[in-house]
Design a protein around this motif. Sequence first.
Motif, PDB file in Angstrom:
ATOM      1  N   TYR A  72      41.821  31.646  22.967  1.00  0.00           N
ATOM      2  CA  TYR A  72      42.530  31.368  24.215  1.00  0.00           C
ATOM      3  C   TYR A  72      41.562  30.810  25.260  1.00  0.00           C
ATOM      4  O   TYR A  72      40.393  31.172  25.288  1.00  0.00           O
ATOM      5  CB  TYR A  72      43.152  32.651  24.776  1.00  0.00           C
ATOM      6  N   ASP A  73      42.083  29.930  26.122  1.00  0.00           N
ATOM      7  CA  ASP A  73      41.238  29.410  27.198  1.00  0.00           C
ATOM      8  C   ASP A  73      41.827  29.672  28.589  1.00  0.00           C
ATOM      9  O   ASP A  73      41.218  29.335  29.599  1.00  0.00           O
ATOM     10  CB  ASP A  73      40.952  27.918  27.017  1.00  0.00           C
ATOM     11  N   SER A  74      43.010  30.270  28.637  1.00  0.00           N
ATOM     12  CA  SER A  74      43.638  30.606  29.905  1.00  0.00           C
ATOM     13  C   SER A  74      44.352  31.945  29.775  1.00  0.00           C
ATOM     14  O   SER A  74      45.168  32.128  28.863  1.00  0.00           O
ATOM     15  CB  SER A  74      44.640  29.519  30.317  1.00  0.00           C
ATOM     16  N   VAL A  75      44.019  32.861  30.686  1.00  0.00           N
ATOM     17  CA  VAL A  75      44.581  34.211  30.641  1.00  0.00           C
ATOM     18  C   VAL A  75      44.954  34.629  32.054  1.00  0.00           C
ATOM     19  O   VAL A  75      44.230  34.336  33.015  1.00  0.00           O
ATOM     20  CB  VAL A  75      43.563  35.223  30.063  1.00  0.00           C
ATOM     21  N   SER A  76      46.077  35.292  32.194  1.00  0.00           N
ATOM     22  CA  SER A  76      46.426  35.918  33.469  1.00  0.00           C
ATOM     23  C   SER A  76      46.897  37.330  33.181  1.00  0.00           C
ATOM     24  O   SER A  76      47.473  37.604  32.127  1.00  0.00           O
ATOM     25  CB  SER A  76      47.519  35.125  34.198  1.00  0.00           C
ATOM     26  N   GLY A  77      46.625  38.243  34.110  1.00  0.00           N
ATOM     27  CA  GLY A  77      46.978  39.626  33.863  1.00  0.00           C
ATOM     28  C   GLY A  77      47.225  40.399  35.142  1.00  0.00           C
ATOM     29  O   GLY A  77      46.850  39.972  36.239  1.00  0.00           O
ATOM     30  N   SER A  78      47.868  41.543  34.995  1.00  0.00           N
ATOM     31  CA  SER A  78      48.078  42.460  36.109  1.00  0.00           C
ATOM     32  C   SER A  78      47.921  43.877  35.586  1.00  0.00           C
ATOM     33  O   SER A  78      48.095  44.143  34.387  1.00  0.00           O
ATOM     34  CB  SER A  78      49.461  42.262  36.734  1.00  0.00           C
ATOM     35  N   TRP A  79      47.583  44.774  36.486  1.00  0.00           N
ATOM     36  CA  TRP A  79      47.325  46.150  36.062  1.00  0.00           C
ATOM     37  C   TRP A  79      47.493  47.114  37.226  1.00  0.00           C
ATOM     38  O   TRP A  79      47.613  46.698  38.390  1.00  0.00           O
ATOM     39  CB  TRP A  79      45.919  46.276  35.466  1.00  0.00           C
ATOM     40  N   MET A  80      47.480  48.411  36.902  1.00  0.00           N
ATOM     41  CA  MET A  80      47.559  49.450  37.920  1.00  0.00           C
ATOM     42  C   MET A  80      46.512  50.522  37.619  1.00  0.00           C
ATOM     43  O   MET A  80      46.422  51.012  36.493  1.00  0.00           O
ATOM     44  CB  MET A  80      48.946  50.084  37.965  1.00  0.00           C
ATOM     45  N   HIS A  81      45.733  50.859  38.640  1.00  0.00           N
ATOM     46  CA  HIS A  81      44.742  51.911  38.500  1.00  0.00           C
ATOM     47  C   HIS A  81      45.402  53.281  38.684  1.00  0.00           C
ATOM     48  O   HIS A  81      46.488  53.396  39.254  1.00  0.00           O
ATOM     49  CB  HIS A  81      43.617  51.732  39.532  1.00  0.00           C
ATOM     50  N   LYS A  82      44.714  54.294  38.197  1.00  0.00           N
ATOM     51  CA  LYS A  82      45.239  55.661  38.265  1.00  0.00           C
ATOM     52  C   LYS A  82      45.498  56.103  39.691  1.00  0.00           C
ATOM     53  O   LYS A  82      46.406  56.889  39.957  1.00  0.00           O
ATOM     54  CB  LYS A  82      44.251  56.619  37.580  1.00  0.00           C
ATOM     55  N   ASN A  83      44.706  55.576  40.637  1.00  0.00           N
ATOM     56  CA  ASN A  83      44.874  55.954  42.039  1.00  0.00           C
ATOM     57  C   ASN A  83      45.999  55.190  42.734  1.00  0.00           C
ATOM     58  O   ASN A  83      46.223  55.366  43.935  1.00  0.00           O
ATOM     59  CB  ASN A  83      43.564  55.767  42.808  1.00  0.00           C
ATOM     60  N   GLY A  84      46.706  54.339  41.995  1.00  0.00           N
ATOM     61  CA  GLY A  84      47.826  53.595  42.554  1.00  0.00           C
ATOM     62  C   GLY A  84      47.487  52.190  42.991  1.00  0.00           C
ATOM     63  O   GLY A  84      48.394  51.398  43.303  1.00  0.00           O
ATOM     64  N   ALA A  85      46.201  51.839  43.057  1.00  0.00           N
ATOM     65  CA  ALA A  85      45.811  50.481  43.430  1.00  0.00           C
ATOM     66  C   ALA A  85      46.290  49.496  42.364  1.00  0.00           C
ATOM     67  O   ALA A  85      46.193  49.767  41.162  1.00  0.00           O
ATOM     68  CB  ALA A  85      44.301  50.386  43.603  1.00  0.00           C
ATOM     69  N   MET A  86      46.787  48.359  42.807  1.00  0.00           N
ATOM     70  CA  MET A  86      47.261  47.330  41.894  1.00  0.00           C
ATOM     71  C   MET A  86      46.181  46.284  41.697  1.00  0.00           C
ATOM     72  O   MET A  86      45.285  46.114  42.535  1.00  0.00           O
ATOM     73  CB  MET A  86      48.526  46.677  42.448  1.00  0.00           C
ATOM     74  N   GLY A  87      46.267  45.560  40.586  1.00  0.00           N
ATOM     75  CA  GLY A  87      45.277  44.534  40.297  1.00  0.00           C
ATOM     76  C   GLY A  87      45.892  43.310  39.650  1.00  0.00           C
ATOM     77  O   GLY A  87      46.934  43.399  38.989  1.00  0.00           O
ATOM     78  N   SER A  88      45.247  42.174  39.857  1.00  0.00           N
ATOM     79  CA  SER A  88      45.687  40.939  39.209  1.00  0.00           C
ATOM     80  C   SER A  88      44.479  40.060  38.959  1.00  0.00           C
ATOM     81  O   SER A  88      43.469  40.139  39.665  1.00  0.00           O
ATOM     82  CB  SER A  88      46.704  40.190  40.079  1.00  0.00           C
ATOM     83  N   GLY A  89      44.597  39.212  37.949  1.00  0.00           N
ATOM     84  CA  GLY A  89      43.487  38.328  37.619  1.00  0.00           C
ATOM     85  C   GLY A  89      43.971  37.072  36.938  1.00  0.00           C
ATOM     86  O   GLY A  89      45.002  37.066  36.255  1.00  0.00           O
ATOM     87  N   SER A  90      43.228  36.001  37.142  1.00  0.00           N
ATOM     88  CA  SER A  90      43.503  34.740  36.462  1.00  0.00           C
ATOM     89  C   SER A  90      42.175  34.145  36.026  1.00  0.00           C
ATOM     90  O   SER A  90      41.249  34.012  36.828  1.00  0.00           O
ATOM     91  CB  SER A  90      44.238  33.777  37.407  1.00  0.00           C
ATOM     92  N   TRP A  91      42.086  33.811  34.748  1.00  0.00           N
ATOM     93  CA  TRP A  91      40.855  33.285  34.176  1.00  0.00           C
ATOM     94  C   TRP A  91      41.185  31.990  33.440  1.00  0.00           C
ATOM     95  O   TRP A  91      41.929  31.997  32.455  1.00  0.00           O
ATOM     96  CB  TRP A  91      40.259  34.300  33.207  1.00  0.00           C
TER      97      TRP A  91
END
Length: 329
Positions: free
Chosen positions: A222-241
């Motif tokens: 793969y050469d393109s990835v996008s993702g989202s996640w949630m930490h245990k403390n409730g903080a949300m996350g997102s990323g694009s590579w």
Amino acid sequence: MNPFFAQTPIKWGIIGCGNVTEVKSGPAYQITEGFELFGVMRRNLDKAEDYAKRHKVPLYTDDAKALIHHPEIDAIYIATPPDTHKLYGLQVAAAGKPCCIEKPMAPTYAESLAIYNTFKGKNIPLFLAYYRRSLPRFLKIKEWLSDDLIGEVRHINWYKSRTASPLDRSGEYNWRTDAKIAPAGYFDDLASHGLDLFIFLLGDIVKANGFATNQQSLYSAYDSVSGSWMHKNGAMGSGSWNFGANEARDKVEIFGSNGEIRFSVLDEEPIELITPEKKESLVIPHPKHLHEFHVLNMKRHLLGKEIHPSTGESGLHTSWVMSKIIGQN
């Protein structure tokens, strides 16, 4: 915690003394008091000999088993591509020796789990080379977060891009973009560092998902990835590579209830703290040998002084998150 070794010196062997070990990691085992780089292995014996002579390492070989089972070697650093991490890792565990494995732990979560369970079952220390957890630059960010300088963390976002390299466009073989070795290509090689760092800064991730594709058709991974996640403390996350963009960028933003923190994962840019009360920008340079503090922390762990920030357990969790983002079973 109980020490694994009662005293030093602790003699290390490296499996795979390639480019990553020339400056970034190998010399760290030589400058750390109480550690000694005693032997190196490479499939090409001439290259192993060349490395050993240039770095003044007593032993060199093209036989991994001979290195692993050498009576004078106490611990092993596996610095090969990910597809052989399980092969060599299980051999090191069978020999009863502590091990540091280059990131990511393995090409799949299932393989990573097998490595982790084997070392855990034998109660042998296992470390992952996520050295950013030990670097002063990122420890300062962790300090800002621990001191609640931006309040409660709401969201973290990372955008990482780069252009296709001449090597990518040439069609010449590159193991980093071979799906059999690194299913997500540069995501496995580079994004793993950032995701592991975010877990270190904000805590474990409890949910993650994403999409992965090959937009350029230059290689099998793969050469393109996008993702989202949630930490245990409730903080949300997102990323694009994206590794076929028009320019290189590396930008992380942590948004809190009272401010934000900006930095880069892979580039040596200033770290920035922005709140209503203050704005701070710090340049904290990396050491010449990037693994220096990571290796020093391994010594402390093996002597029973403190737990290393990057263990098999944390490395396994990062593998799980990566597998979820690229949709790997």
